[in-house]
Write an enzyme that holds these catalytic residues in place. Structure first.
Site, PDB file in Angstrom:
ATOM      1  N   HIS A 127       0.791  -1.013  -0.149  1.00 24.15           N
ATOM      2  CA  HIS A 127       0.076  -0.016   0.026  1.00 24.15           C
ATOM      3  C   HIS A 127       0.902   1.211  -0.098  1.00 24.15           C
ATOM      4  CE1 HIS A 127      -4.196  -0.810   0.241  1.00 24.15           C
ATOM      5  NE2 HIS A 127      -3.680  -1.950   0.330  1.00 24.15           N
ATOM      6  N   TYR A 153     -10.695   6.333   4.862  1.00 23.62           N
ATOM      7  CA  TYR A 153     -11.053   6.887   5.965  1.00 23.62           C
ATOM      8  C   TYR A 153     -12.085   8.087   5.855  1.00 23.62           C
ATOM      9  CZ  TYR A 153      -7.224   4.677   8.554  1.00 23.62           C
ATOM     10  OH  TYR A 153      -6.171   3.880   9.032  1.00 23.62           O
ATOM     11  N   PRO A 176      -7.969   1.689  17.692  1.00 20.93           N
ATOM     12  CA  PRO A 176      -7.266   1.028  16.254  1.00 20.93           C
ATOM     13  C   PRO A 176      -7.278   2.103  15.014  1.00 20.93           C
ATOM     14  CG  PRO A 176      -9.629   0.319  16.794  1.00 20.93           C
ATOM     15  CD  PRO A 176      -9.332   1.029  17.872  1.00 20.93           C
ATOM     16  N   LYS A 199      -2.020   0.489  14.839  1.00 26.73           N
ATOM     17  CA  LYS A 199      -0.712   0.794  15.320  1.00 26.73           C
ATOM     18  C   LYS A 199      -0.330  -0.656  16.144  1.00 26.73           C
ATOM     19  CE  LYS A 199       1.074   3.926  13.135  1.00 26.73           C
ATOM     20  NZ  LYS A 199       1.900   3.673  12.072  1.00 26.73           N
ATOM     21  N   TYR A 206       2.176   7.404  10.050  1.00 22.23           N
ATOM     22  CA  TYR A 206       1.268   6.157   9.809  1.00 22.23           C
ATOM     23  C   TYR A 206       1.944   4.986   9.287  1.00 22.23           C
ATOM     24  CZ  TYR A 206      -3.117   4.194   7.462  1.00 22.23           C
ATOM     25  OH  TYR A 206      -4.255   3.258   7.311  1.00 22.23           O
TER      26      TYR A 206
HETATM   27  P1  RFL Z   1      -2.367 -10.647  21.697  1.00 24.33           P
HETATM   28  O1  RFL Z   1      -2.518 -10.573  20.172  1.00 24.33           O
HETATM   29  O2  RFL Z   1      -3.708 -10.114  22.418  1.00 24.33           O
HETATM   30  O3  RFL Z   1      -1.759 -11.772  22.114  1.00 24.33           O
HETATM   31  C1  RFL Z   1      -1.619 -12.190  23.490  1.00 24.33           C
HETATM   32  C2  RFL Z   1      -1.781 -13.761  23.688  1.00 24.33           C
HETATM   33  O4  RFL Z   1      -1.782 -13.889  24.909  1.00 24.33           O
HETATM   34  C3  RFL Z   1      -2.857 -15.079  25.164  1.00 24.33           C
HETATM   35  N1  RFL Z   1      -3.198 -15.140  26.575  1.00 24.33           N
HETATM   36  C4  RFL Z   1      -2.718 -15.978  27.553  1.00 24.33           C
HETATM   37  N2  RFL Z   1      -1.745 -16.960  27.467  1.00 24.33           N
HETATM   38  C5  RFL Z   1      -1.498 -17.636  28.446  1.00 24.33           C
HETATM   39  N3  RFL Z   1      -2.130 -17.411  29.847  1.00 24.33           N
HETATM   40  C6  RFL Z   1      -2.950 -16.386  29.658  1.00 24.33           C
HETATM   41  N4  RFL Z   1      -3.502 -15.893  30.884  1.00 24.33           N
HETATM   42  C7  RFL Z   1      -3.413 -15.606  28.810  1.00 24.33           C
HETATM   43  N5  RFL Z   1      -3.993 -14.463  28.511  1.00 24.33           N
HETATM   44  C8  RFL Z   1      -3.847 -14.145  27.301  1.00 24.33           C
HETATM   45  C9  RFL Z   1      -3.980 -14.739  24.272  1.00 24.33           C
HETATM   46  O5  RFL Z   1      -4.671 -15.801  23.967  1.00 24.33           O
HETATM   47  C10 RFL Z   1      -3.209 -14.244  22.847  1.00 24.33           C
HETATM   48  O6  RFL Z   1      -2.643 -15.180  22.262  1.00 24.33           O
HETATM   49  O7  RFL Z   1      -1.243  -9.327  21.974  1.00 24.33           O
HETATM   50  P2  RFL Z   1       0.111  -8.908  21.158  1.00 24.33           P
HETATM   51  O8  RFL Z   1       1.052  -9.940  21.134  1.00 24.33           O
HETATM   52  O9  RFL Z   1       0.654  -7.583  22.315  1.00 24.33           O
HETATM   53  O10 RFL Z   1      -0.294  -8.078  20.149  1.00 24.33           O
HETATM   54  C11 RFL Z   1      -1.167  -6.959  20.022  1.00 24.33           C
HETATM   55  C12 RFL Z   1      -2.270  -7.032  18.976  1.00 24.33           C
HETATM   56  O11 RFL Z   1      -2.918  -8.249  18.885  1.00 24.33           O
HETATM   57  C13 RFL Z   1      -2.968  -5.850  18.668  1.00 24.33           C
HETATM   58  O12 RFL Z   1      -2.496  -4.558  19.174  1.00 24.33           O
HETATM   59  C14 RFL Z   1      -3.635  -5.373  17.378  1.00 24.33           C
HETATM   60  O13 RFL Z   1      -4.440  -6.508  16.945  1.00 24.33           O
HETATM   61  C15 RFL Z   1      -4.337  -4.262  17.522  1.00 24.33           C
HETATM   62  N6  RFL Z   1      -4.869  -3.928  16.181  1.00 24.33           N
HETATM   63  C16 RFL Z   1      -4.047  -3.712  15.045  1.00 24.33           C
HETATM   64  N7  RFL Z   1      -2.682  -3.261  15.128  1.00 24.33           N
HETATM   65  C17 RFL Z   1      -2.118  -3.044  14.037  1.00 24.33           C
HETATM   66  O14 RFL Z   1      -0.883  -2.748  14.088  1.00 24.33           O
HETATM   67  N8  RFL Z   1      -2.716  -2.958  12.749  1.00 24.33           N
HETATM   68  C18 RFL Z   1      -3.882  -2.772  12.634  1.00 24.33           C
HETATM   69  O15 RFL Z   1      -4.514  -2.822  11.508  1.00 24.33           O
HETATM   70  C19 RFL Z   1      -4.756  -3.236  13.587  1.00 24.33           C
HETATM   71  N9  RFL Z   1      -5.998  -3.213  13.517  1.00 24.33           N
HETATM   72  C20 RFL Z   1      -6.188  -3.855  15.796  1.00 24.33           C
HETATM   73  C21 RFL Z   1      -7.130  -3.610  14.747  1.00 24.33           C
HETATM   74  C22 RFL Z   1      -6.923  -4.635  16.904  1.00 24.33           C
HETATM   75  C23 RFL Z   1      -8.424  -4.575  16.801  1.00 24.33           C
HETATM   76  N10 RFL Z   1      -9.161  -4.888  17.944  1.00 24.33           N
HETATM   77  C24 RFL Z   1      -9.625  -6.358  17.932  1.00 24.33           C
HETATM   78  C25 RFL Z   1      -9.178  -4.173  18.997  1.00 24.33           C
HETATM   79  C26 RFL Z   1      -8.271  -3.667  14.513  1.00 24.33           C
HETATM   80  C27 RFL Z   1      -8.858  -4.080  15.436  1.00 24.33           C
HETATM   81  C28 RFL Z   1     -10.449  -4.202  15.300  1.00 24.33           C
END
Ligand code: RFL
Length: 395
Positions: free
Chosen positions: A73, A202, A294, A298, A389
């Site tokens: 992109h 957006y 979101p 980031k 961004y």
């Molecule tokens: P994660 O991905 O939540 O992974 C944590 C892992 O820990 C597990 N866990 C446990 N394991 C053992 N014992 C426990 N007690 C535990 N409790 C939890 C979980 O099952 C999981 O597997 O955290 P991490 O690694 O810090 O990664 C963060 C990202 O997942 C998050 O920031 C992003 O998804 C945010 N986000 C976006 N980030 C981007 O960089 N680009 C995007 O385009 C973007 N779009 C988004 C998003 C988040 C969204 N939501 C769902 C809030 C869009 C959305 C809608």
């Protein structure tokens, strides 16, 4: 009792990238994940990777499928007042591109590559609890395959997301928490329909924000601003398409492709940071330490960035006993965290319809338009948007 060098709680992007980077330095780790492999490989979340995230994954041999299947992109489509304004962020930021590649696909790649390299990931690890974090040999207890287990480590990496156990394991009074709840939420949908755009949209409309993100040539992601305490039951499919058509409409005849909705939920818009991101031998990374709304896409990028900083600091400690990286871990990560907080907050307020009960709302709505016009028309403002961004290189 089993022993490893670094016990990693959570197999999300932060935990898995950390395990890979540590292995490159010959440092052993065990990843403990609460859910099954099938579950985490299907969990729909982020999709937009910053240039530096892509480079990190590529340069460590973790990005082969991502580079093959991801969509590059180079710009974003900002819509307001019925007009479209392209921000060519790649041109504005030294040729750097972003990549659309779904988080669950990246997680699946990282798991597959880790297991193929003989890495240790325990899925369905229940009742994970951390002990002795202020000692030199912290322990993790958990249950897996029906038995109680114990893992002794040199360090614990808390990569277990916002609802994990790591952050709550820090004694009261150690961490300072900063948070803000934005007065709007997002209805997020995944639809089985080809994208209606080549670039992420957006849009600010009087009825609220609408976003069209990309996933694949057959699946598209859309977001609609809703009330902060709204529930998904208020959003039947017909209403979603009606709102998307209205809010994304332009005065140049652009049309929206519609199709079956395969998933929908509501995401709250929250900002959250803890300081410091460490306690004793526990180092906290990713969503466990900070959340951004979101809007700026980031969170995953920030999680992977923390993993990079932590892996380098641990490598220095194991290779030469140099603890300066570990001592500086929190401060180093927090510089980027706060840059991203500011950007995500700025962008959120710029692109959402402000609630009627906000003080001085009429004045603020005029400011918002002035801000959008400036980003859309000024190369300097566009360049600042692009740098943040696409992912600022050095903070
Ligand atoms: P994660 O991905 O939540 O992974 C944590 C892992 O820990 C597990 N866990 C446990 N394991 C053992 N014992 C426990 N007690 C535990 N409790 C939890 C979980 O099952 C999981 O597997 O955290 P991490 O690694 O810090 O990664 C963060 C990202 O997942 C998050 O920031 C992003 O998804 C945010 N986000 C976006 N980030 C981007 O960089 N680009 C995007 O385009 C973007 N779009 C988004 C998003 C988040 C969204 N939501 C769902 C809030 C869009 C959305 C809608």
């Amino acid at each position: 009792m089993a022993r490893t060098q670094v016990g990693i709680v959570g197999a999300g992007p932060a935990g898995l990238v950390l395990a890979h980077l540590l292995a490159e330095h010959g440092i052993q780790s065990v990843v403990l994940e609460k859910y099954s492999r099938a579950y985490i490989e299907k969990r729909v979340r982020a999709g937009l990777l910053e240039h530096r995230t892509v480079e990190l994954l590529r340069s460590h041999g973790l990005g082969e499928r991502m580079l093959r299947e991801g969509l590059a992109h180079r710009g974003t489509d900002l819509r307001f007042g019925g007009a479209r304004h392209r921000i060519p962020y790649t041109d504005l930021y030294g040729g750097r591109e972003m990549l659309v590649y779904a988080q669950q696909e990246l997680v699946a790649d990282l798991v597959r590559l880790r297991l193929a390299a003989g890495g240790d990931i325990v899925f369905e690890a229940e009742e994970v609890a951390l002990h002795g974090l202020d000692s030199e040999s912290p322990r993790i207890t958990y249950r897996a395959a029906g038995e109680a287990r114990e893992l002794e480590c040199d360090f614990v990496a808390g990569c277990d997301g916002f609802h994990g156990v790591s952050r709550p394991s820090v004694p009261a009074g150690v961490l300072t928490t900063y948070e803000q709840r934005l007065p709007f939420g997002w209805v997020g949908i995944l639809a089985a329909v080809p994208p209606s755009t080549h670039e992420i949209i957006y849009a600010l409309h009087a009825r609220g924000f609408a976003g069209h993100m990309l996933r694949t040539s057959e699946i598209s992601r859309f977001y609609l601003q809703c009330d902060a305490d709204d529930v998904i039951e208020n959003w039947p499919d017909d209403r979603i398409w009606e709102e998307l058509r209205t809010r994304l409409a332009t005065n140049d005849g652009w049309t929206l492709k519609e199709g079956p909705i395969i998933e929908k939920n509501i995401t709250e818009m929250r900002s959250f940071v803890i300081e410091p991101m460490r306690y004793g031998r526990l180092y906290i990374a990713g969503d466990a330490a900070h959340i951004v709304p979101p809007t700026g896409a980031k969170g995953m990028n920030l999680a992977i960035s923390d993993a990079r900083v932590l892996a380098a600091a641990l490598a220095d400690w194991y290779q030469s006993g140099d603890d300066s990286g570990l001592e500086a871990y929190s401060e180093t990560c927090l510089r980027r965290v706060w840059r991203v907080q500011e950007f995500s907050n700025w962008m959120s307020w710029m692109i959402h319809c402000l609630p009627d009960d906000l003080p001085d709302v009429a004045y603020r709505r005029r400011l918002q338009l002035a801000q959008l016009e400036y980003v859309a028309r000024s190369a300097a403002a566009g360049a600042s948007f692009a740098e943040n961004y696409v992912g600022i290189e050095d903070v």
